[in-house]
Design a protein around this motif. Structure first.
Motif, PDB file in Angstrom:
ATOM      1  N   THR A  99       0.827  -1.210   0.000  1.00 26.69           N
ATOM      2  CA  THR A  99       0.000   0.000   0.000  1.00 26.69           C
ATOM      3  C   THR A  99       0.861   1.260   0.000  1.00 26.69           C
ATOM      4  N   GLY A 101       4.008   1.532  -0.914  1.00 26.44           N
ATOM      5  CA  GLY A 101       4.716   1.609  -2.194  1.00 26.44           C
ATOM      6  C   GLY A 101       3.823   2.167  -3.285  1.00 26.44           C
ATOM      7  N   LEU A 102       2.560   1.742  -3.298  1.00 20.94           N
ATOM      8  CA  LEU A 102       1.597   2.244  -4.272  1.00 20.94           C
ATOM      9  C   LEU A 102       1.348   3.738  -4.064  1.00 20.94           C
ATOM     10  N   PHE A 104       3.273   6.040  -2.481  1.00 27.67           N
ATOM     11  CA  PHE A 104       4.433   6.864  -2.794  1.00 27.67           C
ATOM     12  C   PHE A 104       4.760   6.830  -4.284  1.00 27.67           C
ATOM     13  N   GLY A 105       4.481   5.726  -4.940  1.00 31.35           N
ATOM     14  CA  GLY A 105       4.660   5.675  -6.392  1.00 31.35           C
ATOM     15  C   GLY A 105       3.717   6.627  -7.102  1.00 31.35           C
ATOM     16  N   VAL A 106       2.444   6.639  -6.692  1.00 37.30           N
ATOM     17  CA  VAL A 106       1.468   7.559  -7.296  1.00 37.30           C
ATOM     18  C   VAL A 106       1.843   9.006  -7.000  1.00 37.30           C
ATOM     19  N   SER A 108       4.819  10.231  -6.381  1.00 39.81           N
ATOM     20  CA  SER A 108       5.995  10.577  -7.178  1.00 39.81           C
ATOM     21  C   SER A 108       5.616  10.840  -8.622  1.00 39.81           C
ATOM     22  N   CYS A 109       4.775   9.990  -9.170  1.00 41.90           N
ATOM     23  CA  CYS A 109       4.336  10.159 -10.555  1.00 41.90           C
ATOM     24  C   CYS A 109       3.577  11.473 -10.732  1.00 41.90           C
ATOM     25  N   TRP A 113       5.172  14.280 -13.118  1.00 43.21           N
ATOM     26  CA  TRP A 113       4.538  14.455 -14.420  1.00 43.21           C
ATOM     27  C   TRP A 113       3.399  15.471 -14.442  1.00 43.21           C
TER      28      TRP A 113
END
Length: 162
Positions: A99, A101-102, A104-106, A108-109, A113
């Motif tokens: 969760t 990781g998901l 922090f990945g979102v 960061s994206c 972007w």
């Protein structure tokens, strides 16, 4: 070759210094026999979670329970804390890691972007917008505050005691 019934006691008596000198070359050749556990909290962000039995349960010097009760409660505390931590980490560590990781990945994206291109675009447009904003402020706001300043500058306040 008969059955031998004698028991022989054998022992080796070695001087402590001689023993230490004789084992040093063996240890030096092999290097480290054990490896240290990696630091799992190198930045010490969880120092507030280092809770011991004495931090939770403390008996003042005027009131003491029996020593066996104290030892038993201490052992129970440590065992329950150990097993529940292991149980909860076994059940929750992988889903929480997934969760987080998901998330922090979102984040960061989105930051890389979406947010930063918008901020950079505004930074490119700001010199033009800054000139327009400055002229609007000079036209409308500056005269208003200058006239208010001139009107209020003639006011004098004196305090007197009765």
């Amino acid at each position: 070759m008969g059955v031998e019934k004698e028991k022989l006691n054998t022992s080796i008596i070695m001087d402590e210094d001689e023993f230490n000198r004789s084992i040093e070359p063996i240890l030096m050749k092999k290097g480290k026999v054990y490896s240290e556990a990696p630091a799992r909290d190198p930045n010490e962000i969880n120092t507030h979670l280092k809770v011991g039995f004495e931090d939770v349960i403390g008996e003042p010097s005027s009131a003491h329970s029996f020593d066996r009760v104290w030892i038993g409660s201490h052992a129970t505390f440590e065992l329950v804390k150990f097993f529940f931590y292991r149980l909860l980490t076994t059940l929750l560590a992988v889903p929480m890691a997934f969760t987080l990781g998901l998330v922090f990945g979102v984040l960061s994206c989105v930051h890389i972007w979406l947010v930063m291109p918008v901020v950079q675009s505004f930074m490119m447009l700001l010199p033009s917008a800054q000139k327009i904003w400055r002229s609007l402020v000079d036209i409308f706001v500056v005269p208003l505050f200058q006239s208010l300043g001139k009107c209020l500058s003639s006011i004098q306040i004196e305090t007197t005691e009765n």
